[in-house]
Write a protein that holds these residues in place. Structure first.
Motif: not given
Length: 349
Positions: A176-182, A189-193, A251-257
């Motif tokens: 939630i925090t990552a996506t709210e930041h974006l 158009r925010i992607a999830f990797a 923007a892309v929210f990636a689930a790991s560094d």
């Protein structure tokens, strides 16, 4: 009426009376020098007060617990952060630790009659086991129980049974925090990797991502969700596929560094600037995030603390203490660096 015979004191009762850990009592009994003078005095006083006598009537060497910590990927920055926390805690509690990788045959499937991992550990005098980001079968978990080997799982990919003791982070909240930041930066158009589809931590991050979109009134687009292994190669592949879409994400929210670094490389190969053309946020906050170009905005997992908590939890299981909870989740935190910025103007890309 005369009092009955006094109950024989044990190492556990001495440790409780002295307010120290069981390994510390063992160190004092064995004459180890790595115990503070005040602590040694507390333990010796408890030994006298409780009239502690070893079962054979004379002082014996009481070995420190010996535990295994097992990783799928021993050389990843994630593993090194967790390992640092584990080794800090084992040094503090006087526990010896053996570090290794998940046995190949074990990671490939359930335990077989020919491959007795739990029995092998028990025969080598292991007191318990910590498993990091690995997938365990129900038969494997049961084999550890049958062998009397306490088990703690860090950041589990799956939990074959609810009673399996685990230590993790607030993955859903982090998503939630990552996506709210974006979203606050104007991205829509925010992607999830993501990681492996069946990994519980990745699923929790995905659910957090979806919840943030819903809360903001942004429609969920399944085309913007991709899964792969937690690593640079899969991140690069996911980034290529996302950026090749007719309407690519901003923007892309990636689930790991490591996944995020793969996305950054995919953007670089397309000539996209980060964050002017594409914002990227990772999850972990390993040294990769700080060394990335540009430095990576992340959801920080307290990886070292997770290692320390896993050791303390395993020690409680070894000594028979009651756990407050079988599942511990440590708080995540947003760390803003240079890989995220305002959404590009419509048609600017």
């Amino acid at each position: 009426m005369p009092a009955g015979p006094r109950k024989r004191a044990t190492l556990a009762t001495v440790a409780e009376a002295a307010g120290v850990s069981l390994p510390t009592v063992s160190k004092v009994l064995n004459g180890r020098a790595d115990v503070a003078a005040d602590t040694r005095a507390q333990v010796e006083a408890a030994l006298r007060d409780l009239a502690y006598v070893p079962q054979n009537g004379r002082r014996t060497i009481t070995p420190s617990p010996l535990v295994d910590i097992v990783f799928d990927d021993l050389v990843s920055p994630y593993a090194l952060e967790v390992l640092r926390g584990v080794t800090d805690a084992t040094a503090e509690f006087g526990i010896d630790v053996v570090v290794g990788r998940m046995p190949a045959a074990e990671s490939a499937g359930p335990l077989t009659a020919e491959n007795h991992w739990a029995q092998r550990l028990k025969s080598n005098d292991r007191s318990g086991l910590i498993v990091v980001t690995s997938e365990l079968s129900l038969r494997q978990v049961e084999s550890f129980e049958n062998a009397g080997l306490p088990l703690v799982v860090i950041d589990p990919l799956n939990l074959p049974r609810a009673e399996v003791t685990s230590v993790g982070a607030t993955n859903w909240s982090g998503g939630i925090t990552a996506t709210e930041h974006l979203l606050r930066l104007g991205h829509r158009r925010i992607a999830f990797a993501g990681g492996p589809p069946g990994a519980s931590c990745s699923q929790a991050r995905l659910h957090g991502y979806r919840a943030a979109l819903e809360n903001a009134g942004v429609a969920f687009d399944p085309e913007l969700v991709r899964h792969g292994k937690f690593g640079h190669p899969d991140g690069l592949d996911i980034g290529d596929r996302l950026l090749a879409l007719a309407a690519p994400p901003t923007a892309v929210f990636a689930a790991s560094d490591a996944t995020a670094l793969g996305v950054l490389e995919a953007a670089r190969r397309r000539g996209l600037r980060v964050p002017q053309d594409l914002s990227v946020i990772g999850f972990d906050d390993t040294m990769l995030a700080r060394l990335a170009t540009p430095p990576l905005t992340v959801i920080r997992q307290p990886l070292q603390d997770m290692g320390r908590v896993a050791v303390r939890t395993l020690l409680k299981l070894i000594t028979g203490d009651t756990l407050d909870s079988h599942h511990v989740e440590l708080a995540t935190q947003l760390v803003v660096r240079e890989s995220t910025g305002p959404a590009p103007d419509e048609g600017a890309r």
